[in-house]
Each structure stands twice: as structure tokens, then as C-alpha cells.
Scaffold this motif. Structure first.
Motif, PDB file in Angstrom:
ATOM      1  N   ASN A  21     -32.108 -19.728 -43.373  1.00 24.87           N
ATOM      2  CA  ASN A  21     -30.838 -19.698 -42.642  1.00 24.87           C
ATOM      3  C   ASN A  21     -30.954 -18.807 -41.417  1.00 24.87           C
ATOM      4  OD1 ASN A  21     -29.119 -21.288 -44.502  1.00 24.87           O
ATOM      5  ND2 ASN A  21     -29.721 -19.659 -45.918  1.00 24.87           N
ATOM      6  N   PRO A  22     -31.733 -19.245 -40.441  1.00 24.65           N
ATOM      7  CA  PRO A  22     -32.002 -18.369 -39.305  1.00 24.65           C
ATOM      8  C   PRO A  22     -30.766 -18.124 -38.447  1.00 24.65           C
ATOM      9  CG  PRO A  22     -32.802 -20.572 -38.878  1.00 24.65           C
ATOM     10  CD  PRO A  22     -32.325 -20.557 -40.289  1.00 24.65           C
ATOM     11  N   GLU A  23     -29.775 -19.015 -38.610  1.00 23.88           N
ATOM     12  CA  GLU A  23     -28.594 -18.873 -37.746  1.00 23.88           C
ATOM     13  C   GLU A  23     -27.625 -17.841 -38.286  1.00 23.88           C
ATOM     14  OE1 GLU A  23     -27.037 -21.583 -40.842  1.00 23.88           O
ATOM     15  OE2 GLU A  23     -28.929 -20.886 -40.039  1.00 23.88           O
ATOM     16  N   ARG A  24     -27.923 -17.293 -39.492  1.00 20.91           N
ATOM     17  CA  ARG A  24     -26.982 -16.337 -40.083  1.00 20.91           C
ATOM     18  C   ARG A  24     -26.821 -15.124 -39.146  1.00 20.91           C
ATOM     19  NH1 ARG A  24     -28.294 -15.255 -46.041  1.00 20.91           N
ATOM     20  NH2 ARG A  24     -27.645 -17.415 -46.150  1.00 20.91           N
ATOM     21  N   GLY A  25     -25.635 -14.878 -38.770  1.00 17.82           N
ATOM     22  CA  GLY A  25     -25.370 -13.725 -37.897  1.00 17.82           C
ATOM     23  C   GLY A  25     -25.553 -14.023 -36.420  1.00 17.82           C
ATOM     24  N   VAL A  26     -26.076 -15.199 -36.105  1.00 18.47           N
ATOM     25  CA  VAL A  26     -26.275 -15.552 -34.695  1.00 18.47           C
ATOM     26  C   VAL A  26     -24.930 -16.008 -34.139  1.00 18.47           C
ATOM     27  CG1 VAL A  26     -27.539 -17.001 -33.072  1.00 18.47           C
ATOM     28  CG2 VAL A  26     -28.627 -16.262 -35.193  1.00 18.47           C
ATOM     29  N   THR A  27     -24.495 -15.349 -33.108  1.00 19.17           N
ATOM     30  CA  THR A  27     -23.134 -15.639 -32.631  1.00 19.17           C
ATOM     31  C   THR A  27     -22.960 -15.242 -31.169  1.00 19.17           C
ATOM     32  OG1 THR A  27     -20.799 -15.194 -33.021  1.00 19.17           O
ATOM     33  CG2 THR A  27     -22.322 -13.369 -33.422  1.00 19.17           C
ATOM     34  N   LYS A  71     -19.879 -14.250 -30.413  1.00 17.54           N
ATOM     35  CA  LYS A  71     -18.702 -13.376 -30.490  1.00 17.54           C
ATOM     36  C   LYS A  71     -19.085 -11.986 -29.986  1.00 17.54           C
ATOM     37  CE  LYS A  71     -16.082 -15.507 -34.180  1.00 17.54           C
ATOM     38  NZ  LYS A  71     -15.839 -15.520 -35.626  1.00 17.54           N
ATOM     39  N   ASN A  72     -18.198 -11.451 -29.210  1.00 15.44           N
ATOM     40  CA  ASN A  72     -18.392 -10.097 -28.652  1.00 15.44           C
ATOM     41  C   ASN A  72     -19.594 -10.013 -27.706  1.00 15.44           C
ATOM     42  OD1 ASN A  72     -16.241  -9.273 -30.315  1.00 15.44           O
ATOM     43  ND2 ASN A  72     -17.673  -9.016 -32.037  1.00 15.44           N
ATOM     44  N   GLU A 131     -27.081  -7.969 -23.872  1.00 17.18           N
ATOM     45  CA  GLU A 131     -26.068  -8.957 -24.290  1.00 17.18           C
ATOM     46  C   GLU A 131     -26.747 -10.081 -25.077  1.00 17.18           C
ATOM     47  OE1 GLU A 131     -22.777  -8.744 -24.147  1.00 17.18           O
ATOM     48  OE2 GLU A 131     -23.097  -6.741 -23.300  1.00 17.18           O
ATOM     49  N   ILE A 132     -27.933 -10.471 -24.593  1.00 11.10           N
ATOM     50  CA  ILE A 132     -28.672 -11.535 -25.310  1.00 11.10           C
ATOM     51  C   ILE A 132     -29.006 -11.060 -26.725  1.00 11.10           C
ATOM     52  CG2 ILE A 132     -30.855 -12.831 -25.396  1.00 11.10           C
ATOM     53  CD1 ILE A 132     -30.794 -12.966 -22.324  1.00 11.10           C
ATOM     54  N   ARG A 133     -29.446  -9.821 -26.833  1.00 12.53           N
ATOM     55  CA  ARG A 133     -29.793  -9.288 -28.155  1.00 12.53           C
ATOM     56  C   ARG A 133     -28.571  -9.255 -29.071  1.00 12.53           C
ATOM     57  NH1 ARG A 133     -32.338  -5.170 -24.949  1.00 12.53           N
ATOM     58  NH2 ARG A 133     -34.473  -5.824 -24.500  1.00 12.53           N
ATOM     59  N   ARG A 134     -27.415  -9.047 -28.469  1.00  9.79           N
ATOM     60  CA  ARG A 134     -26.189  -8.961 -29.281  1.00  9.79           C
ATOM     61  C   ARG A 134     -25.858 -10.304 -29.961  1.00  9.79           C
ATOM     62  NH1 ARG A 134     -22.189  -5.036 -28.128  1.00  9.79           N
ATOM     63  NH2 ARG A 134     -20.572  -6.605 -27.902  1.00  9.79           N
ATOM     64  N   THR A 135     -26.523 -11.382 -29.496  1.00 15.71           N
ATOM     65  CA  THR A 135     -26.292 -12.675 -30.160  1.00 15.71           C
ATOM     66  C   THR A 135     -27.026 -12.732 -31.503  1.00 15.71           C
ATOM     67  OG1 THR A 135     -28.223 -13.719 -29.153  1.00 15.71           O
ATOM     68  CG2 THR A 135     -26.123 -13.874 -27.936  1.00 15.71           C
ATOM     69  N   ASN A 136     -27.907 -11.768 -31.748  1.00 16.09           N
ATOM     70  CA  ASN A 136     -28.745 -11.772 -32.964  1.00 16.09           C
ATOM     71  C   ASN A 136     -29.655 -12.989 -33.025  1.00 16.09           C
ATOM     72  OD1 ASN A 136     -27.603  -9.388 -33.988  1.00 16.09           O
ATOM     73  ND2 ASN A 136     -25.848 -10.572 -34.762  1.00 16.09           N
ATOM     74  N   PHE A 137     -30.046 -13.498 -31.868  1.00 17.86           N
ATOM     75  CA  PHE A 137     -30.881 -14.711 -31.867  1.00 17.86           C
ATOM     76  C   PHE A 137     -32.230 -14.408 -32.525  1.00 17.86           C
ATOM     77  CE2 PHE A 137     -34.177 -14.322 -28.542  1.00 17.86           C
ATOM     78  CZ  PHE A 137     -33.898 -13.044 -28.103  1.00 17.86           C
ATOM     79  N   PRO A 138     -32.732 -15.352 -33.330  1.00 15.22           N
ATOM     80  CA  PRO A 138     -33.990 -15.107 -34.044  1.00 15.22           C
ATOM     81  C   PRO A 138     -35.217 -15.394 -33.198  1.00 15.22           C
ATOM     82  CG  PRO A 138     -33.066 -17.198 -34.740  1.00 15.22           C
ATOM     83  CD  PRO A 138     -32.113 -16.621 -33.726  1.00 15.22           C
TER      84      PRO A 138
END
Lengths: 312, 403
Positions: free
Chosen positions: A134-140, A142-143, A272-279
Motif C-alpha cells: 500500500n505505497p499510497e498510504r499517507g500520500v496526500t 492535503k496541507n 512541499e513535495i516531501r510533505r506529500t509523503n510520496f514514496p
């Protein structure tokens, strides 16, 4: 029930074998009789039962006896198992069509249509290129402040936000699809460049300066950088030539790129990019839904325009 | 009989290691073919595939020679007076149909049949009855399915034009006392046609000793190619018969309105014949004669005794026909109470590669009259072994336990 199960199984086997095709025809006849509440008098069910018993009896007489006694019940069980697996199979096909994975969006569990998991591969900050389930978990988004990200078609009703890197294979693979999508459906398109493979953010800074000098030329530059040889990306003279060929003042852009203020703003953008939690890259948000890895064009199009995107 | 050597003649037995051993017990339907027959057929196509009797070139002459040789071999095989008494057909069914169509029938003529005729020796007469007003009479068998000579004698009278009996039953393997049947028929002026499809592969037939008028057989049941058969007829009778199928090769000459038929057997062999098959049939007949019918019968009885005695140990199993295996040639037909015969046959094949026939064996009339759904028929031939018999019995016992 046996004839229904047999019909489905034999129809599939019949693709490869003529003898199974004939049996499938017999099974179909039997099915048609059963659904019209007539007895199956073709002898098909008897034939299949005998064949199955003939195989089982050579391995276990007790097993064959049990099978013979409870054949009808076991046929029902097989029917429901087949029904269940058929539903799962149809679901898998549907999910693959819609999300690029048989198991759902961004799920990298094994999928027969994408056995190597290409549709879920990303270039990551670490050394591995595979994803958790579930790599998308937490990827957002928002904010996440997108205001400093380069944007095309600002204010459109649909939105694509892409995090990618010029030197990453999977981003390079998916970029043409995204560009085609943007060209066709004209959504708001924001692009955040994040060099996961390289230790320098020179191109990010150059991109920042180009965008602020001439946004149109920024997208033209991106098109070139995603298609040129990867080796060129490490070559400052190539970048210099590219800027010049785009009609930009290369020296001015390079000066801007080395300006500490630019460095600060780029760092803010990267944060800001890191804040997306992108994997890893590519990670693409379509109307806020994260899609990790290079999906087929249709997956993005469906997310953007719905299942019947091709009719629009 | 050196069974090992004999089996080497049959490519079917040359199994690859990964193939099922199995056993072929459907010989009453079709026998396996020896290499000699296969080679004869192949040789025709490879070396001399030309017409017989029509063309003048050397290849045609060679085919004509082999074709005539096959006819002569079949004449010897049946003990015919001359080779012209041998008419080549496609099978027994065609031979019987030929007689049914070619005799000049009168309304009220009687055809006598037994109660366990194969459809091939029943339906042609039913059609004749409808077409020509011929009466059919059926001779009932004794309770053990053997021939009832008294019942036959009672039904035999001067109205009987033809006695058409299955010489050996494909249902239970019982062979009729043909000589006595024929003698009685001739006493009332009736002709006799024997369906020898199940006899010719297993017993020496001497048509002159029997004094039979017509006799039909099939090649595929006696090691020969499928699509081949013979109708034997006394020459004088063949001369009197009307042609059945007509056309090329049946006439010496023709005008736009008339034709002059060739003498028998040509007048019955319309169109281009299956030369390869007929040559192969000749080789098959010669193979059987070389092997000797005494040896063949001895082996079949040995097998039948073994199979019968072991089958009778299975509870609920009923044999069809007399209990004495010596009366049933190579055939053992049976049913097991409560178990569908097709299921048994399918399971035998699936679990052990044992091939038997199931159902009503084209003797529907017999089964319907007795309200028996069907039976399993194991039909053995000289190349079968006791090990194969044991495989069949062991598999059946397992099935009985499970079902």
C-alpha cells in the motif's frame, strides 16, 4: 450444477483443445436443458462423473466412494467456488483496466496481466525500486502548498499533480502519457521535479528560473529533458545549449539558478513535495487521488474523465 | 500360439514407456490391425495407386493382379467354389442390403430373423416389409439366449423366402448351429443369408460345407481395413439377383436407353472400388489363415473362461447369454445391478485404459424387449492376454466397491 461448472471450465480448456471443445458443446446442451427445467438426458453429466471417478479411484478408493456418494453436493460446492473465483477474476480484469493492477490502485501484489509489476514501479530515494503493498498510504496533497509549483491551465476543473524526476526511468516512461492527457483534456497540471537519483538539484533550480522567466518555455524544456539521453542531464554544457535553443538567455538563467534566493525557494518547493509523503517517482495525483508508478494512459484518463473517457 | 511374437505384429502394442498399458477389449466393434495389413494398404498408395481392370498400363495391371489375388484369397478363406462368388462391399451391412434389394420379392414372402439381430440385419428387412409387403418373423431364443431349434422349426414353412440370421451374435457371442438351420431352410425352399461379421474373425467358415446361399462379413472386424467387406453368394444365385447399385464397372456396354450388365461379381461392384482396402483385406484373411482358427479359438476360450469365472465373483453382476464360456467365443457381456453400463466403460478406460463397449450394441430390439438398459461388452481376440483380463477384472472389482 456439474454441467454449468463443466461448461465454464471446458469452454476455457476448449480454446486449446478440440476434444474439450466437443465436451464443452455437450455441456452447453446440458446447461440449456437445466436452465429450462428439463432433465439433462445427453449423458454428459454421467460421462464427466465417470471420468472424474475413474481418475480418483486410482488414487483412493475411499475418496472415490465419498465423491460418488456426495457428488451432487460437491458439484454445488464447485459451482459456488467457480462462481466466487469468476467474480474475483472479473473484478481483477476490471481493476486492471481501471487502475493498472488486478488488485486495486497502487497495489503491487502479483497480477497476471502485469507479472513484473511495471505499473507500480517507482524510483525511490533508497536503493530499491519495489513498493510495499500500500505505497499510497499517507500520500496526500492535503496541507501541501502547490502555489509555487509550475502550473499549466491554472484554474481548470480537473487537476493533475505530478512528482517526477528527469533522470528516473519510470517518470520518463510515463511523462508522454501525462503530456498527452494534458494536451487532450486540458486539466490544471502542476509539476514538481524531485531528483531522487541525483544528489544535485541543479535542474530543479534551472527549471524554477526558466518557469519564472517564461512558463511556456519551461514546459518545452521539460519535454526535451524527459526525452533526451540521460547522460545529457549531467552535462552543464548541454543544459546551456538547451536553454539557448529555447530562445532563453542561458547565462541569465544560470545566474538565477545559482542565486541563494533561488536555492531557498527551490528548497521550499522540495519541502512541499516531501510533505506529500510520496514514496518515489513518478507519483501522480489526479484530482487528489495518488497514483504511484507509471500506469497505462487509460488509467489516468479514466481517473480524469471516467470509464468512458474514450467517448469524449 | 506364440503370443509374444504375434503381438509384435500389432503396432498398437508397441507402447512408449509413458503410455498407458491398458487393454483393448472392443474387438467385436473393430479389431486392431497387424503391420502386414497396414503395410499392404500403404504400399498400394505408395507404389501402385491406379485403377484395376480399366486401364491398360502396367500399374493398372499390377493393381488388377493384387485385386484378383485378394478375391481369390477371400474365396479360399470362405471355402467358396470360385472367386467370382466373392462380391466386395463396404461392410456386412451393405452385403445384407444388397440381398434385400436384389432378390425379387413378392408380397407375402416371409423373412425369418432371430430375436437378437444387429440392426444391420433387422432394419433392411423392416424397410423391405414396408416396401414390398414382406412379412417378418422373429425366432425367439431360449432363456439362456441360445438358439431355439424347435421354435425355428415351428416358424419355418413354405412361405419363408429367406432365413437371415446373425451367425454369431455380437451381443453374447453365441454361434448358431448354421448347418442344421440351413438344411431345414432348404427343405422348405428357403434361402439362407448369414451375417458372419462376428464369425469370420473367430471361426473357420466353409460356405460349401454349410451350403449357405449368402454370407456377409466385414473387414474391420477381422484385422482388415475399415470400409471393406464381402458378400458371398452362390454363383447361380448371384447371376439371378438384380443389380443393387449400378454405374461404372457394372456394365459391359450401354446405349442411351439400354445396358448390358457384366456377370457377377462385377455387376454388384459399382464405381471405383477401395483397392487399397480390399488388398489389405486379402492380406488380413491370409494372416488369419496362417495363424489358424484352431489356435485363435483356443486362445479366445482360454481368455473367456478366465474372464467369466472371475467376473462371477463380483456381486450383482449378470452375464448375458449362456454361462458356459465355450458357447460365447470371445465375447463376455454383462451388467451390474444399479450401475450404468456407460459409467463402467468410461471408468474402466479412465482408470486403467481398459477399452470395452457399453450400451445396447445395435441390438436395441433385444434390450427393449427385456427392458434392460444396456450392458458392458468385453470382446476378446487372440492377441489379448490373461494379464489384460486380470486388469479388467481388478478394475471392475474396484468400481463395484466404490459405486
Amino acid at each position: 450444477m456439474l454441467c454449468i461448472v463443466s461448461f465454464i471450465v471446458l469452454s476455457i480448456l476448449g480454446i486449446f483443445s478440440a476434444s474439450n471443445r466437443q465436451l464443452a458443446r455437450e455441456a452447453l446442451d446440458c446447461v440449456l436443458r437445466r436452465v429450462t427445467l428439463r432433465p439433462c438426458n445427453t449423458g454428459f453429466d454421467e460421462k464427466i462423473k465417470a471420468k472424474i471417478l475413474g481418475v480418483v479411484i486410482t488414487r483412493s478408493e475411499a475418496g472415490a466412494r465419498f465423491l460418488n456418494r456426495h457428488f451432487e453436493l460437491l458439484s454445488w460446492v464447485a459451482f459456488f467456488l467457480l462462481l466466487g473465483s469468476s467474480v474475483m477474476a472479473v473484478r481483477g480484469v476490471y481493476l486492471f483496466y481501471v487502475t493498472g493492477s488486478c488488485n486495486g490502485l497502487n497495489n503491487s501484489a502479483f497480477c497476471v496481466f502485469d507479472p513484473t509489476g511495471q505499473n507500480n514501479q517507482v524510483s525511490t530515494l533508497g536503493q530499491t525500486c519495489s513498493l510495499s503493498d500500500n505505497p499510497e498510504r499517507g500520500v496526500t496533497l492535503k496541507n501541501v502548498d502547490l502555489s509555487d509549483w509550475p502550473v499549466l491551465n491554472a484554474g481548470a476543473s480537473n487537476q493533475i499533480v505530478m512528482v517526477g524526476c528527469y533522470a528516473c526511468d519510470y517518470t520518463r516512461k510515463v511523462y508522454p502519457s501525462i503530456r498527452a492527457l494534458v494536451q487532450k483534456y486540458r486539466p490544471e497540471f502542476r509539476f514538481g521535479e524531485y531528483q531522487v537519483k541525483e544528489q544535485t538539484d541543479l535542474l530543479t533550480r534551472v527549471g524554477y528560473c526558466v518557469y519564472h522567466a517564461d512558463p511556456e518555455k519551461y514546459w518545452a524544456m521539460n519535454d526535451v529533458l524527459f526525452t533526451t539521453e540521460k547522460a545529457n542531464l549531467d552535462d552543464p554544457s548541454y543544459v546551456h545549449q538547451l536553454l539557448a535553443s529555447l530562445g532563453l538567455d542561458a547565462n541569465q538563467i544560470e545566474t538565477c539558478a545559482s542565486d541563494p534566493q533561488t536555492q531557498t525557494r527551490v528548497e521550499k518547493l522540495l519541502n512541499e513535495i516531501r510533505r506529500t509523503n510520496f514514496p518515489g517517482t513518478p507519483t501522480i495525483f489526479i484530482n487528489g487521488v495518488p497514483m504511484v508508478g507509471p500506469k497505462p494512459y487509460r488509467v489516468y484518463a479514466i481517473q480524469l474523465e471516467g470509464l468512458f473517457y474514450w467517448m469524449k | 500360439m506364440d503370443l509374444t511374437r504375434v503381438r509384435q505384429d500389432f503396432p498398437f502394442f508397441q507402447k512408449k514407456p509413458d503410455q498407458k498399458t491398458g487393454a483393448y477389449f472392443d474387438n467385436a466393434c473393430q479389431t486392431l490391425r497387424p503391420r502386414q495389413v497396414i503395410e499392404a494398404v500403404t504400399r498400394y498408395y505408395q507404389e501402385s495407386s491406379a485403377c484395376s481392370g480399366r486401364s491398360m498400363h502396367h500399374l493398372a495391371a499390377e493393381v488388377t493382379r493384387q485385386y484378383d489375388q485378394a478375391r481369390a484369397t477371400l474365396a479360399r478363406f470362405l471355402g467358396a467354389a470360385k472367386k467370382e462368388e466373392i462380391v466386395f462391399t463396404r461392410n456386412t451391412t451393405e452385403g445384407i442390403n444388397l440381398v434385400a434389394h436384389a432378390l425379387d420379392w413378392n408380397a407375402g414372402d416371409v423373412v425369418l430373423l432371430t430375436d437378437k439381430e444387429h440392426n444391420s440385419n433387422l432394419i433392411p428387412w423392416q424397410m423391405l416389409a414396408r416396401r414390398a409387403g414382406v412379412e417378418l418373423r422373429v425366432v425367439p431364443s431360449r432363456p439362456d439366449n441360445t438358439f431355439d431349434m424347435d421354435a425355428y422349426s415351428r416358424l419355418l414353412d413354405r412361405k419363408v423366402r429367406l432365413v437371415s440370421f446373425g451367425f454369431t451374435s455380437n451381443l453374447d457371442g453365441v454361434t448358431l448351429p448354421a448347418a442344421e438351420i440351413i438344411k431345414k431352410a432348404h427343405q422348405v425352399g428357403a434361402l439362407v443369408l448369414l451375417d458372419a461379421a462376428q464369425t469370420a474373425p473367430h471361426q473357420r467358415i466353409h460356405v460349401r460345407a454349410l451350403d449357405v446361399d449368402f454370407l456377409a462379413l466385414s473387414g474391420h472386424k477381422m484385422l482388415g481395413p475399415s470400409g471393406t467387406g464381402v458378400l458371398y453368394g452362390k454363383y447361380a444365385l448371384l447371376e439371378k439377383l438384380q443389380p443393387f447399385q449400378v454405374g461404372g464397372d457394372t456394365v459391359a456396354s450401354s446405349t442411351y436407353t439400354t445396358c448390358e450388365f457384366l456377370p457377377p461379381p462385377e455387376k454388384f461392384e459399382a464405381g471405383l472400388q477401395d483397392y487399397a482396402g480390399i488388398i489389405g483385406l486379402g492380406v488380413a484373411a491370409q494372416y488369419l489363415m496362417n495363424l489358424g482358427f484352431d489356435a485363435i479359438q483356443k486362445q479366445e476360450w482360454l481368455l473367456n473362461r478366465a474372464l467369466t469365472s472371475q467376473l462371477l465373483e463380483i456381486p450383482g453382476l449378470h452375464l448375458i447369454g449362456p454361462s458356459d464360456p465355450a458357447l460365447r467365443g470371445g465375447i463376455v457381456s454383462f451388467f451390474i445391478e444399479g450401475i450404468d453400463s456407460h459409467r463402467i466403460a468410461l471408468m474402466l478406460d479412465q482408470m486403467a485404459g481398459v477399452m470395452v463397449r457399453s450400451g445396447q450394441h445395435c441390438v436395441h430390439s433385444w434390450f427393449h424387449a427385456r427392458q434392460i438398459a444396456g450392458c458392458v461388452r468385453a470382446s476378446m481376440y487372440f492377441y489379448n492376454t490373461l494379464d489384460e483380463v486380470s486388469l479388467l477384472v481388478d478394475s471392475l472389482k474396484k468400481i463395484r466397491k466404490v459405486l
